[in-house]
Enzyme design. Structure first.
Site, PDB file in Angstrom:
ATOM      1  N   GLU A   1     -18.520   1.504  39.191  1.00  0.00           N
ATOM      2  CA  GLU A   1     -18.727   0.418  40.150  1.00  0.00           C
ATOM      3  C   GLU A   1     -17.480   0.277  41.011  1.00  0.00           C
ATOM      4  OE1 GLU A   1     -18.210  -3.367  38.201  1.00  0.00           O
ATOM      5  OE2 GLU A   1     -19.418  -4.454  39.693  1.00  0.00           O
TER       6      GLU A   1
ATOM      7  N   ASN B   1     -22.486  -5.668  46.382  1.00  0.00           N
ATOM      8  CA  ASN B   1     -21.863  -4.770  45.413  1.00  0.00           C
ATOM      9  C   ASN B   1     -22.899  -3.666  45.191  1.00  0.00           C
ATOM     10  OD1 ASN B   1     -20.782  -3.475  43.201  1.00  0.00           O
ATOM     11  ND2 ASN B   1     -20.111  -5.369  42.203  1.00  0.00           N
TER      12      ASN B   1
ATOM     13  N   LYS C   1     -26.306  -4.792  43.521  1.00  0.00           N
ATOM     14  CA  LYS C   1     -26.161  -5.505  42.247  1.00  0.00           C
ATOM     15  C   LYS C   1     -26.836  -6.870  42.272  1.00  0.00           C
ATOM     16  CE  LYS C   1     -22.472  -6.801  38.976  1.00  0.00           C
ATOM     17  NZ  LYS C   1     -20.980  -6.713  38.761  1.00  0.00           N
TER      18      LYS C   1
ATOM     19  N   GLU D   1     -17.086 -12.425  42.127  1.00  0.00           N
ATOM     20  CA  GLU D   1     -18.225 -11.657  42.646  1.00  0.00           C
ATOM     21  C   GLU D   1     -19.271 -12.562  43.274  1.00  0.00           C
ATOM     22  OE1 GLU D   1     -18.306  -8.618  38.965  1.00  0.00           O
ATOM     23  OE2 GLU D   1     -19.647  -8.116  40.607  1.00  0.00           O
TER      24      GLU D   1
ATOM     25  N   CYS E   1     -22.892  -2.671  36.327  1.00  0.00           N
ATOM     26  CA  CYS E   1     -22.040  -3.490  35.491  1.00  0.00           C
ATOM     27  C   CYS E   1     -22.725  -4.635  34.749  1.00  0.00           C
ATOM     28  CB  CYS E   1     -20.864  -4.004  36.309  1.00  0.00           C
ATOM     29  SG  CYS E   1     -19.490  -4.439  35.262  1.00  0.00           S
TER      30      CYS E   1
ATOM     31  N   ASN F   1     -16.849  -2.302  35.924  1.00  0.00           N
ATOM     32  CA  ASN F   1     -15.433  -2.698  35.858  1.00  0.00           C
ATOM     33  C   ASN F   1     -15.416  -3.910  34.929  1.00  0.00           C
ATOM     34  OD1 ASN F   1     -13.635  -2.026  38.913  1.00  0.00           O
ATOM     35  ND2 ASN F   1     -15.552  -1.100  38.338  1.00  0.00           N
TER      36      ASN F   1
HETATM   37  N1  ING Z   1     -17.732  -7.216  35.029  1.00  0.00           N
HETATM   38  C1  ING Z   1     -17.998  -7.787  33.769  1.00  0.00           C
HETATM   39  C2  ING Z   1     -19.211  -7.186  33.073  1.00  0.00           C
HETATM   40  O1  ING Z   1     -20.315  -7.709  33.063  1.00  0.00           O
HETATM   41  C3  ING Z   1     -18.294  -9.809  32.412  1.00  0.00           C
HETATM   42  C4  ING Z   1     -18.037  -9.260  33.787  1.00  0.00           C
HETATM   43  C5  ING Z   1     -17.584  -9.340  31.313  1.00  0.00           C
HETATM   44  C6  ING Z   1     -19.269 -10.740  32.239  1.00  0.00           C
HETATM   45  C7  ING Z   1     -17.866  -9.836  30.013  1.00  0.00           C
HETATM   46  C8  ING Z   1     -19.565 -11.246  30.973  1.00  0.00           C
HETATM   47  C9  ING Z   1     -18.851 -10.793  29.852  1.00  0.00           C
HETATM   48  O2  ING Z   1     -18.968  -6.161  32.437  1.00  0.00           O
HETATM   49  C10 ING Z   1     -18.552  -7.032  36.099  1.00  0.00           C
HETATM   50  N2  ING Z   1     -18.010  -6.433  37.179  1.00  0.00           N
HETATM   51  O3  ING Z   1     -19.717  -7.402  36.082  1.00  0.00           O
END
Ligand code: ING
Length: 318
Positions: free
Chosen positions: A47, A110, A127, A146, A172, A197
């Site tokens: 991503e 995204n 996304k 985001e 993601c 990411n």
């Molecule tokens: N990053 C993270 C993901 O879903 C996240 C954000 C991390 C949300 C952990 C909830 C828990 O992997 C992106 N870019 O969506």
């Protein structure tokens, strides 16, 4: 004759604020060449693979934000990647910030694209599940904006006939939502490509106190989401991360190729630029699509109404 698609995860190590697109595209081309050298026909990049994970920063100035977006794809800086793909005969998935100018309006997504071994565009995905928050959180160690910098995707979850297969895409946070996989599963998807990411530290959210969950859960939930989605929809899932410390902010590695059995077939070991490949037997999907996940024989949509009629949960009255 078994349909084998030798597929690569092309994981990226960190991209720092100082790293320009030219240097990043050079890394992507090196990874594409390495994947090709290992016999891969398709390479999955992460991503937002052209820049640092900029939603971690608060910017007031729209021009500064737009510096992280691509107004054309391919553009002058990314065309060499497409040319190399066509020269080698290997396709790729690439995530990036898409800036779309329609008449007088500008829209920002995204986005990820799927490119064939001829270097031509097959499909685009924007996304849908955007995590994080909209407002600035000055007290937080980092932002996750985001929801501020991108619009929710408007192209749905599509599946394309490509690579002698039925190929879908997501990005993601989408991988954490069962609906993502099922909508593609209901289109007969056999391989889902996704980039991510994922910060090691818990991302801030709107409206709740910031709490840090145990760090080991980050990798556990990442892999759990991939494995469940793959098994429950009888599809391969190929997930490539951008990893490592970007200007001091860590992103997890754990890029993985997951089989329709739910088993991890291959995974990366570092938080650097790293390529892994696996011979994905697409007919392994069929085994499960004809039996335990034969949707036509077993699903009962008449009982699933809440999934599309509701947004939030509606607990029973006290
Ligand atoms: N990053 C993270 C993901 O879903 C996240 C954000 C991390 C949300 C952990 C909830 C828990 O992997 C992106 N870019 O969506």
């Amino acid at each position: 004759m078994a349909r084998i698609l030798r597929t690569a995860c092309a994981q990226l190590g960190p991209i720092n604020l100082v790293d320009d697109r030219k240097s990043v595209v050079a890394r992507l081309i090196a990874l594409l060449r390495e994947a090709h050298g290992m016999g891969a026909k398709l390479a999955v990049f992460p991503e937002l693979a052209l820049t640092t994970f900029f939603p971690r920063y608060w910017y007031e100035d729209q021009a500064a934000i737009d510096g992280f977006f691509e107004a054309e794809m391919p553009g002058p800086e990314t065309q060499p990647l497409f040319d190399e793909a066509a020269k080698l005969g290997i396709g790729f998935y690439l995530g990036y910030g898409e800036l779309e100018q329609e008449g007088g309006t500008i829209r920002r997504f995204n986005t990820a694209i799927l490119v064939g071994p001829d270097g031509k565009l097959i499909g685009k995905y924007r996304k849908i599940h955007l995590p994080g928050h909209v407002e600035h959180k000055p007290d937080a160690a980092f932002q996750h904006l985001e929801k501020r910098y991108f619009e929710p995707g408007n192209l749905g979850f599509q599946v394309w006939r490509a690579y002698d297969s039925a190929l879908g895409m997501c990005i993601c946070n989408d991988r954490r939502w069962v609906e993502t996989y099922r909508v593609m599963g209901l289109q007969g998807v056999e391989m889902i490509a996704l980039g991510y990411n994922t910060p090691s530290m818990t991302v801030p959210s709107d409206g709740v106190a910031h709490q840090q969950e145990p760090s080991h859960l980050r990798m556990f939930h990442h892999l759990l989401s991939l494995q469940a989605g793959a098994y429950q929809n009888a599809t391969w899932v190929v997930a490539s991360g951008k990893a490592g410390d970007e200007d001091g902010h860590n992103l997890i590695g754990g890029s993985a190729i997951v089989a329709p059995t739910g088993e991890i077939a291959a995974r990366t070991l570092t938080e650097e630029d790293e390529v892994i490949v696996f011979d994905c037997d697409l007919d392994l999907c069929t085994f499960y699509k004809e039996r335990v996940f034969n949707f036509a024989r077993h699903r009962r949509p008449e009982h699933y109404g809440r999934i599309t009629s509701q947004v939030g949960a509606e607990p029973p009255p006290e």
